[in-house]
Every structure is written in structure tokens, then in C-alpha cells.
Design a protein around this motif. Structure first.
Motif, short mmCIF file in Angstrom:
data_model
loop_
_atom_site.label_atom_id
_atom_site.label_comp_id
_atom_site.label_asym_id
_atom_site.label_seq_id
_atom_site.Cartn_x
_atom_site.Cartn_y
_atom_site.Cartn_z
N LEU A 1 -36.20 -40.88 35.83
CA LEU A 1 -35.42 -40.43 36.97
C LEU A 1 -36.25 -40.46 38.24
O LEU A 1 -35.79 -40.92 39.29
CB LEU A 1 -34.90 -39.00 36.74
N ASP A 2 -37.48 -39.96 38.15
CA ASP A 2 -38.36 -39.94 39.31
C ASP A 2 -38.73 -41.35 39.76
O ASP A 2 -38.68 -41.67 40.95
CB ASP A 2 -39.64 -39.15 39.01
N GLU A 3 -39.08 -42.19 38.79
CA GLU A 3 -39.51 -43.56 39.10
C GLU A 3 -38.38 -44.39 39.72
O GLU A 3 -38.59 -45.15 40.66
CB GLU A 3 -40.01 -44.24 37.82
N GLU A 4 -37.17 -44.26 39.17
CA GLU A 4 -36.03 -45.06 39.63
C GLU A 4 -35.22 -44.38 40.73
O GLU A 4 -34.29 -44.97 41.26
CB GLU A 4 -35.11 -45.37 38.44
N ASN A 5 -35.58 -43.12 41.04
CA ASN A 5 -34.88 -42.36 42.07
C ASN A 5 -33.38 -42.27 41.79
O ASN A 5 -32.54 -42.58 42.63
CB ASN A 5 -35.14 -42.95 43.46
N LEU A 6 -33.06 -41.87 40.56
CA LEU A 6 -31.67 -41.75 40.12
C LEU A 6 -31.37 -40.32 39.71
O LEU A 6 -32.27 -39.58 39.29
CB LEU A 6 -31.41 -42.66 38.90
N ASP A 7 -30.09 -39.95 39.79
CA ASP A 7 -29.69 -38.67 39.22
C ASP A 7 -29.54 -38.86 37.71
O ASP A 7 -29.43 -39.97 37.21
CB ASP A 7 -28.40 -38.15 39.86
#
Length: 96
Positions: free
Chosen positions: A20-26
Motif C-alpha cells: 500500500l505504501d509503495e504503490e500509494n493505494l488504499d
């Protein structure tokens, strides 16, 4: 749209959080994306297995995998799967 709920081990949840952090996704978007990618891979594997077993034609396998015949040919080549068989040759040529 349906809802899926699942319990996962702590290690898997930690890996998902890193994703989530790496891809900046919810979380919801990430889980949908990963599930979709996993199912795409599963469909390709099923198509390759059935093609190798001779139970479907090359063109049907490409369709099942959701790939163009050219992309599927490259995938089959990478996996060293021979798809030319006398009994399916005519049907494959007609589909091309």
C-alpha cells in the motif's frame, strides 16, 4: 459490486501494508488490483495447461488467457509449450 472479506496471517497483512505504501493505494483498491492480477495469472496458467494437454486449440487457449494470439504464442514459447498438433492445426489456422 460484491464484497469479499478474508482473514489473513499477520505476515501477509504486513506485506500488504508495505505494498500500500509503495504503490500509494488504499487497501480496497490494492486488494482488488492484486486479486485481479492473480486471477489473470491463473487464467493464463489454466490455458497453458489445457493447451499442453491437447484439450483445447491454440486460439481457444489464447482467448481463455485473455491475450492476443501473438502474445499468447510468446508466453507459450517462454514456457516451452508446443501447441502445433495435427488434430488442431486446421482450427487454429482458421482462427488466425
Amino acid at each position: 459490486m460484491g464484497t469479499i472479506s478474508a482473514r489473513v496471517p499477520d505476515e501477509l497483512e504486513a506485506e500488504l501494508d508495505a505494498y500500500l505504501d509503495e504503490e500509494n493505494l488504499d487497501r480496497s483498491t490494492a486488494v482488488r488490483k492484486l486479486l485481479s492480477e492473480g486471477l489473470d495469472e491463473w487464467r493464463r496458467e489454466q490455458a497453458l495447461d489445457q493447451l499442453a494437454a491437447g484439450s483445447i486449440t491454440f486460439s481457444r487457449a489464447a482467448e481463455m488467457a485473455g491475450l492476443s494470439v501473438w502474445d499468447f504464442a510468446q508466453l507459450a514459447k517462454e514456457r516451452d509449450i508446443t501447441w502445433v498438433a495435427d488434430d488442431h492445426l486446421d482450427a487454429d489456422l482458421e482462427a488466425l
